[in-house]
Structures are given as structure tokens and as C-alpha cells.
Design an enzyme around this catalytic site. Structure first.
Site, PDB file in Angstrom:
ATOM      1  CG  HIS A 189      66.910 -25.852  91.199  1.00  0.00           C
ATOM      2  ND1 HIS A 189      68.019 -26.534  91.647  1.00  0.00           N
ATOM      3  CD2 HIS A 189      65.845 -26.600  91.564  1.00  0.00           C
ATOM      4  CE1 HIS A 189      67.635 -27.645  92.267  1.00  0.00           C
ATOM      5  NE2 HIS A 189      66.323 -27.709  92.223  1.00  0.00           N
ATOM      6  CE1 TYR A 229      75.347 -23.115  90.820  1.00  0.00           C
ATOM      7  CE2 TYR A 229      76.416 -25.258  90.998  1.00  0.00           C
ATOM      8  CZ  TYR A 229      75.502 -24.319  91.463  1.00  0.00           C
ATOM      9  OH  TYR A 229      74.746 -24.604  92.571  1.00  0.00           O
TER      10      TYR A 229
END
Length: 200
Positions: free
Chosen positions: A64, A133
């Protein structure tokens, strides 16, 4: 800079970061992010959002990126084990189209920083994995792009994964060494290869 160890990867813009872990018979303590330490290491990005996901064994998320609002990502695993991958999509880069991968786990406590301009994804190798993240730009619906996880032109060597390329990003026919089938989202099975994807 005593709290982290920063290793530059062979592709410019990628870094493996190892925090200092202080442990004793009771357990351990570590700083998972310290802006001063990062700046001292030459990493002066600003993070605006924290994300966390849980995935089961055989799940592959990716590859992505955001096109108009690219994100730098500082990724780590707090439970389980994944193989994390970045692919260089920067058109003028001498490593355009090359990939780099690293195993991230709750045990090794490594973090992986992926600068803007890369496609990113990971494969879950443990029964479950919790993935955290930090990102340098917000999520923008409609801006997401993707790259086929199995494009032979890139040739990512996903560990413990077997199967034969059938001309698409479909998970059909792929499995881990223990027989766990590869599990992709419907969207991730439709991404195209490097020659047909977005370039930064």
C-alpha cells in the site's frame, strides 16, 4: 544517543531501528519513540497519527501507499511475528522497483522506518500478530494506491510462502509451509504490477 541503534538499509530512505531494552527479573522497559534520539540519528520526521492492527496467520496486507499524500511509516510488532516489506516507487531513484524486507517480532523489538515514496506491506508468520505504526500524514480516503505483492518483476522473497504465479495478485494456490492458506483482501488481490502502478 544511547537509547536507539539506527541501521541504514541498502535502499536509501529505509532504516532499521533497535531501541535500548532495560530488563530484569520483573520484565523490561524501553522507549518505543524518542524524538530527540531520532533527530540525533538524522531522522527528523513528524508523526501525526498512530495506527494498530491485528491479523491472523497467513494474512498479507499490502502493498500500500498514498499517492497525493504519501506517508512515512515507523512500524513495529507488539505481539507475534511478521515479514515486513518496502518497495521503492520513487521514479528517479537508482533503486526504483527494488524491495527490502525485515522480520519484525515482539521478541526482537525491531522497528522499521519507511520513508515517503515506498509501497509497504507485511505477511503474518505467527498465529496472530499485532502491528503498530506511526505515520507522517493522515489517512486520506480515496488516495490509496497499491502494488501487486507477487509481481515477478519485483520478485519479493516472502518467507515460508509457496505457490505459483498465475498472472495476477490472487492468493489462490499460495500457502505457508504449514499449510495455512494465504489470505488477502479483495482489494489487495486486484493491484497491478510495477510497470502499471503509480510512480512518485
Amino acid at each position: 544517543m544511547g537509547q536507539i541503534k539506527v541501521e541504514k538499509c541498502r535502499i536509501e530512505g529505509l532504516y532499521i531501528i533497535e531501541p535500548a531494552v532495560h530488563g530484569d527479573s520483573r520484565g523490561y522497559f524501553m522507549e518505543t519513540y524518542n524524538q530527540n534520539d531520532m533527530r540525533e540519528a538524522g531522522l527528523d520526521m513528524v508523526f501525526v497519527q498512530d495506527n494498530q492492527s491485528m491479523s491472523t496467520k497467513g494474512v498479507l496486507r499490502g502493498l500500500h501507499f498514498q499517492k497525493e499524500f504519501p506517508q512515512g511509516k515507523l512500524v513495529r510488532v507488539i505481539n507475534g511475528r511478521v515479514f515486513d516489506v518496502a518497495v521503492d516507487l520513487r521514479e528517479g531513484s537508482k533503486t526504483y522497483g527494488e524491495w527490502f524486507g525485515v522480520e519484525l517480532s515482539a521478541e526482537n523489538k525491531k522497528q522499521f522506518y519507511i520513508s515517503e515514496g515506498f509501497a509497504h506491506g507485511f505477511l503474518v508468520l505467527s498465529e496472530t500478530a499485532e502491528f503498530c505504526y506511526k505515520v507522517t500524514d493522515f489517512y486520506h480516503p480515496g488516495d490509496e494506491g497499491g502494488l501487486a505483492w507477487n509481481d515477478p518483476e519485483i520478485g519479493i522473497e516472502w518467507p515460508e510462502l509457496t505457490g505459483n504465479y498465475n498472472g495476477s495478485a490472487s492468493a489462490e494456490g499460495y500457502m505457508l509451509a504449514d499449510g495455512t492458506p494465504l489470505n488477502l483482501s479483495e482489494k489487495d488481490e486486484k493491484w497491478l504490477g510495477l510497470k502499471d502502478t503509480f510512480k512518485f
